[in-house]
Design an enzyme around this catalytic site. Structure first.
Site, short mmCIF file in Angstrom:
data_model
loop_
_atom_site.label_atom_id
_atom_site.label_comp_id
_atom_site.label_asym_id
_atom_site.label_seq_id
_atom_site.Cartn_x
_atom_site.Cartn_y
_atom_site.Cartn_z
N VAL A 1 0.81 -1.22 0.00
CA VAL A 1 0.00 0.00 0.00
C VAL A 1 0.84 1.27 0.00
O VAL A 1 0.37 2.34 -0.37
CB VAL A 1 -1.01 0.04 1.18
CG1 VAL A 1 -2.07 -1.04 1.04
CG2 VAL A 1 -0.31 -0.04 2.53
N ASN B 1 -7.24 -1.49 5.46
CA ASN B 1 -7.02 -2.34 6.64
C ASN B 1 -5.55 -2.68 6.88
O ASN B 1 -5.17 -2.96 8.01
CB ASN B 1 -7.83 -3.63 6.44
CG ASN B 1 -7.45 -4.72 7.41
OD1 ASN B 1 -7.86 -4.72 8.56
ND2 ASN B 1 -6.61 -5.66 6.94
N SER C 1 -8.12 2.53 15.67
CA SER C 1 -7.85 1.65 16.81
C SER C 1 -8.17 2.40 18.10
O SER C 1 -8.09 3.65 18.12
CB SER C 1 -6.37 1.26 16.82
OG SER C 1 -6.02 0.65 18.05
N TYR D 1 2.16 4.19 16.43
CA TYR D 1 0.88 3.58 16.03
C TYR D 1 -0.31 4.44 16.48
O TYR D 1 -1.27 4.63 15.73
CB TYR D 1 0.83 2.19 16.65
CG TYR D 1 -0.36 1.34 16.29
CD1 TYR D 1 -0.40 0.65 15.06
CD2 TYR D 1 -1.42 1.16 17.17
CE1 TYR D 1 -1.48 -0.16 14.75
CE2 TYR D 1 -2.49 0.35 16.86
CZ TYR D 1 -2.52 -0.31 15.66
OH TYR D 1 -3.58 -1.12 15.34
N ALA D 2 -0.25 4.95 17.71
CA ALA D 2 -1.34 5.79 18.22
C ALA D 2 -1.48 7.04 17.36
O ALA D 2 -2.60 7.47 17.05
CB ALA D 2 -1.07 6.18 19.68
N LYS E 1 -3.10 6.01 14.07
CA LYS E 1 -4.51 5.65 14.19
C LYS E 1 -5.38 6.86 14.52
O LYS E 1 -6.56 6.91 14.16
CB LYS E 1 -4.70 4.54 15.22
CG LYS E 1 -4.12 3.19 14.75
CD LYS E 1 -4.59 2.83 13.36
CE LYS E 1 -4.46 1.36 13.04
NZ LYS E 1 -4.85 1.06 11.64
N ILE F 1 -8.21 -7.43 19.43
CA ILE F 1 -8.70 -8.48 18.52
C ILE F 1 -7.62 -9.55 18.41
O ILE F 1 -6.43 -9.24 18.25
CB ILE F 1 -9.01 -7.90 17.11
CG1 ILE F 1 -9.88 -6.64 17.18
CG2 ILE F 1 -9.66 -8.97 16.22
CD1 ILE F 1 -11.27 -6.82 17.75
N1 NAD Z 1 -5.56 -6.84 16.13
C1 NAD Z 1 -5.98 -5.81 16.86
O1 NAD Z 1 -6.17 -5.92 18.08
C2 NAD Z 1 -6.24 -4.47 16.21
C3 NAD Z 1 -6.79 -3.47 17.01
C4 NAD Z 1 -7.04 -2.23 16.45
C5 NAD Z 1 -6.77 -1.99 15.12
N2 NAD Z 1 -6.23 -2.98 14.36
C6 NAD Z 1 -5.97 -2.65 12.95
O2 NAD Z 1 -6.65 -3.56 12.12
C7 NAD Z 1 -5.91 -3.77 10.91
C8 NAD Z 1 -5.65 -5.25 10.71
O3 NAD Z 1 -4.89 -5.73 11.82
P1 NAD Z 1 -4.65 -7.28 12.13
O4 NAD Z 1 -4.66 -7.44 13.58
O5 NAD Z 1 -5.51 -8.12 11.27
O6 NAD Z 1 -3.12 -7.40 11.67
P2 NAD Z 1 -2.31 -8.62 10.99
O7 NAD Z 1 -0.89 -8.33 11.26
O8 NAD Z 1 -2.87 -9.92 11.42
O9 NAD Z 1 -2.63 -8.43 9.44
C9 NAD Z 1 -2.21 -7.29 8.74
C10 NAD Z 1 -2.22 -7.56 7.25
O10 NAD Z 1 -1.77 -6.37 6.59
C11 NAD Z 1 -0.79 -6.74 5.61
N3 NAD Z 1 0.12 -5.62 5.38
C12 NAD Z 1 1.03 -5.10 6.25
N4 NAD Z 1 1.73 -4.12 5.65
C13 NAD Z 1 1.25 -4.01 4.40
C14 NAD Z 1 1.58 -3.19 3.29
N5 NAD Z 1 2.56 -2.28 3.36
N6 NAD Z 1 0.89 -3.34 2.13
C15 NAD Z 1 -0.08 -4.29 2.03
N7 NAD Z 1 -0.43 -5.11 3.05
C16 NAD Z 1 0.23 -4.97 4.21
C17 NAD Z 1 -0.09 -7.97 6.21
O11 NAD Z 1 0.59 -8.72 5.22
C18 NAD Z 1 -1.27 -8.70 6.84
O12 NAD Z 1 -1.91 -9.57 5.93
C19 NAD Z 1 -4.62 -2.93 11.05
O13 NAD Z 1 -4.81 -1.69 10.44
C20 NAD Z 1 -4.51 -2.78 12.55
O14 NAD Z 1 -3.74 -1.66 12.89
C21 NAD Z 1 -5.95 -4.21 14.87
#
Ligand code: NAD
Length: 248
Positions: free
Chosen positions: A59, A85, A137, A149-150, A153, A182
């Site tokens: 991305v 995402n 987040s 990260y904060a 977000k 999550i």
């Molecule tokens: N897991 C949590 O508790 C949580 C809480 C709040 C927000 N989020 C947000 O939700 C979203 C998904 O998180 P998750 O927990 O599923 O994370 P994850 O690490 O399980 O998955 C993230 C995905 O993003 C892809 N990715 C990373 N960098 C990329 C790039 N430069 N280009 C394309 N793809 C890329 C990775 O390959 C992976 O498939 C994120 O934005 C995260 O910040 C997650």
């Protein structure tokens, strides 16, 4: 009744975690779903779902995203839904955080969402229709070890509200989901950083969450369908905290 029947969606970072749950749910709601993910595509994931078109793309890279979107539009004629995402963490206390820890996180979340939204909005404007859903987040409210990260977000929330203001008149809405804890690879990485096993982190988190459980990707996918629906056209510029309570 399928709530996204015939809609064309692009989910970034859709190969695992929350993104994958959104992909599965959108498919079950009748959407045609494309994924742009940085990681090498897991063929088993793609085959098992029998549906999503998966592109390997970063991305942060505008040219790669342009190419992905051109291919989607050639195949399906339009892009109705974009879910920004893709995300990473590089958690460290401020005094230990390197410039690359800072840049990497802001680049993926903010430049990534900017790239994808700017490329996709031109197709949405042409169609006079679109749904942009950004992942924020609860960390936007501040979280120890996550200055980068904060910031990203919280930035996503300002970005979302601005898109809502600029694009609303073209039939495009922009909303954000702010998940709490999550269970995904990302939170497994947090456990590792804290030097505890994942189950211990899950149990400790549960105790802080009013509904008494941690979240699953499906919880976020549920909110994403709501924002993605055609009938949500008057919901614009909102941030929905999906965290099992007002604080977590
Ligand atoms: N897991 C949590 O508790 C949580 C809480 C709040 C927000 N989020 C947000 O939700 C979203 C998904 O998180 P998750 O927990 O599923 O994370 P994850 O690490 O399980 O998955 C993230 C995905 O993003 C892809 N990715 C990373 N960098 C990329 C790039 N430069 N280009 C394309 N793809 C890329 C990775 O390959 C992976 O498939 C994120 O934005 C995260 O910040 C997650």
């Amino acid at each position: 009744m399928e709530r996204l029947n015939g809609k064309v969606a692009l989910v970034t970072g859709g190969c695992r975690g929350i993104g994958q749950a959104i992909v599965r749910r959108f498919l079950s709601e009748g959407a045609r779903v494309c994924v742009a993910d940085y990681e090498k595509v897991d063929q088993a994931f793609s085959d098992a779902l029998e549906g999503p078109v998966v592109f390997q793309a970063d991305v942060r890279n505008r040219e790669q995203i342009k190419l992905v979107c051109e291919q989607i539009v050639t195949k399906y004629g339009r892009i109705d839904i974009l879910v920004n995402n893709a995300g990473i963490i590089r958690d460290k206390m401020l005094y230990k955080m390197s410039t690359s820890d800072w840049d990497d996180v802001l680049d993926v979340h903010l430049k990534g969402a900017f790239n994808c939204s700017q490329v996709v909005q031109q197709y949405m404007v042409q169609e006079g229709y679109g749904r942009i859903i950004n992942l924020s987040s609860t960390s936007a409210l501040g979280n120890r070890g996550q200055a980068n990260y904060a910031t990203a977000k919280a930035g996503i929330q300002g970005f979302t509200k601005t898109l809502a203001l600029e694009l609303g008149k073209y039939g495009i809405t922009a909303n954000a989901i702010a998940p709490g804890f999550i269970e995904t690879d990302m939170t497994k990485q947090t456990a590792k950083r804290l030097g505890i096993d994942f189950e211990t982190l899950v149990e400790a988190s549960k105790a802080q969450i009013p509904v008494g459980r941690t979240g699953k990707g499906e919880d976020i996918a549920n909110a994403a369908v709501f924002f993605a629906e055609e009938s949500s056209s008057f919901v614009n510029g909102q941030v929905l905290y999906v965290a099992g309570g007002p604080k977590s």
